[in-house]
Design an enzyme around this catalytic site. Structure first.
Site, PDB file in Angstrom:
ATOM      1  CB  CYS A 104      -1.567  -7.920  -1.072  1.00 25.70           C
ATOM      2  SG  CYS A 104      -2.137  -8.214  -2.759  1.00 25.70           S
ATOM      3  CD  GLU A 134       3.253  -2.248  -2.289  1.00 22.94           C
ATOM      4  OE1 GLU A 134       3.808  -2.625  -3.334  1.00 22.94           O
ATOM      5  OE2 GLU A 134       2.103  -1.757  -2.259  1.00 22.94           O
ATOM      6  CB  THR A 173       1.151  -3.320  -5.773  1.00 21.71           C
ATOM      7  OG1 THR A 173       0.730  -2.935  -4.461  1.00 21.71           O
ATOM      8  CG2 THR A 173       2.143  -4.464  -5.692  1.00 21.71           C
ATOM      9  CB  SER A 231      -5.587   4.822   0.816  1.00 16.59           C
ATOM     10  OG  SER A 231      -5.781   4.150  -0.403  1.00 16.59           O
ATOM     11  CB  SER A 232      -0.452   4.619  -2.122  1.00 16.17           C
ATOM     12  OG  SER A 232       0.143   4.870  -3.368  1.00 16.17           O
ATOM     13  CG  ASN A 233      -5.675   2.095  -3.668  1.00 13.89           C
ATOM     14  OD1 ASN A 233      -6.841   2.305  -4.009  1.00 13.89           O
ATOM     15  ND2 ASN A 233      -5.375   1.552  -2.500  1.00 13.89           N
ATOM     16  CB  SER A 276      -8.108   0.023   1.630  1.00 14.69           C
ATOM     17  OG  SER A 276      -7.634   1.292   1.244  1.00 14.69           O
TER      18      SER A 276
END
Length: 324
Positions: A104, A134, A173, A231-233, A276
């Site tokens: 990204c 990341e 991020t 998925s962190s977000n 995602s």
């Protein structure tokens, strides 16, 4: 026919795919069209099983490390949206691999910031989650020991740098905006000269999705985040829902995962999706509720997104031909 109870669904907007995820998936799709199968992808292109399985069915082969890829292959190798350590493209070049980087651009921006700070002689503090791809990628931009990882406020309070006046901060991020600001406050109060990004490194999509949940969660009996446990977000969205006062805030990968016992007596439901998670899975969840409730869906818009990122040049003509 029995009357179904009514359910008001507040659908968070924005939700789901961000520009970086959209670009990464397109890169794999276009590479498969241009070069045919197999196309190797190092690490899950994005953290969503449904997306990964869909690409696997088209001929993408997912590996964790380059050493799993056969010697001498001329098939393309794609690096995931989360970014990679510098050693990965170096190894790919050493093995004469043809590789495409789907990192990204907002993650690349953090990599560039970290390198710039290091060149300026700063020691770097990275706020993030240990072991997340990341974080591994960002820490791998610089020699070992040059970046210190801070995961919690307690870490920030205990951090003992070599030179307290010569520090710079970068962040993953996909973090919780509120958690990160608490750590930044501690670091700034302890190290007033720390160089902090003009704007948080937390990406626009992470921020927007968290703000949408903050707006919706206090108004509903339960909150569903469509996304993956790695998925962190997505996991941060669940936490944001809980903190915003929603008594049931849960992650589901898809409709089959819904634990209906948690949603027996609700009259309102908030739904969002991690960056995602494809929209088709959100629709699947809404349909599952529509089988049990008379649903009224309202969209709660808290921001507009119109960001798109360029595809690598070797794939661009194909992208234009396919009308993206």
């Amino acid at each position: 026919m029995t009357d179904k109870p009514s359910l008001d669904i507040l659908l968070c907007a924005p939700r789901g795919f961000c520009a970086g995820v959209d670009r990464a998936i397109q890169i794999v799709d276009l590479a498969l069209k241009k070069y045919g199968a197999p196309v190797y992808v190092r690490h899950e292109i994005v953290h969503n099983k449904f997306v990964v399985d869909g690409l696997r069915a088209k001929g993408a082969v997912f590996v964790e490390e380059l050493e799993e890829i056969p010697e001498g292959t001329d098939a393309p190798v794609i690096f995931s949206a989360h970014g990679v350590a510098k050693s990965v493209p170096a190894e790919a070049k050493h093995r004469n691999m043809f590789f495409l980087d789907a990192t990204c651009p907002l993650v690349t921006k953090v990599h560039v910031e970290a390198q710039r700070h290091a060149e300026d002689g700063h020691d770097i503090v990275l706020i993030g989650h240990r072991g997340h791809p990341e974080v591994i990628g960002t820490m791998g931009q610089l020699p070992p020991g040059k970046i210190t990882l801070i995961e919690t406020v307690a870490d920030a309070e205990a951090f003992a740098p070599r030179d307290p006046d010569n520090l710079a901060l970068v962040t993953q991020t996909t973090l919780s905006v509120d958690d990160t600001s608490a750590m930044v406050m501690v670091l700034k109060s302890r190290f007033p000269n720390i160089s902090v990004p003009a704007k948080e490194d937390i990406c626009y999509a992470t921020t927007n999705r968290q703000e949408a949940v903050k707006a919706v969660a206090p108004k509903v009996d339960a909150m569903i985040v469509v996304g993956a446990p790695n998925s962190s977000n997505s996991m941060r969205l669940v936490e944001v829902g809980e903190r915003a006062g929603c008594r049931v805030s849960v992650l589901v990968q898809r409709a089959d995962d819904i634990d209906w016992d948690q949603f027996g007596d609700i009259s309102s439901l908030g739904i969002t999706a991690g960056a995602s998670a494809p929209e088709s899975l959100v629709e699947e969840v809404i349909e599952a509720f529509a089988e049990r409730f008379t649903v009224n869906v309202e969209i709660a818009v808290t921001a507009e997104e119109n960001i798109a990122f360029n595809i690598p040049r070797v794939l661009r003509q194909l992208e234009e031909a396919s009308g993206h």
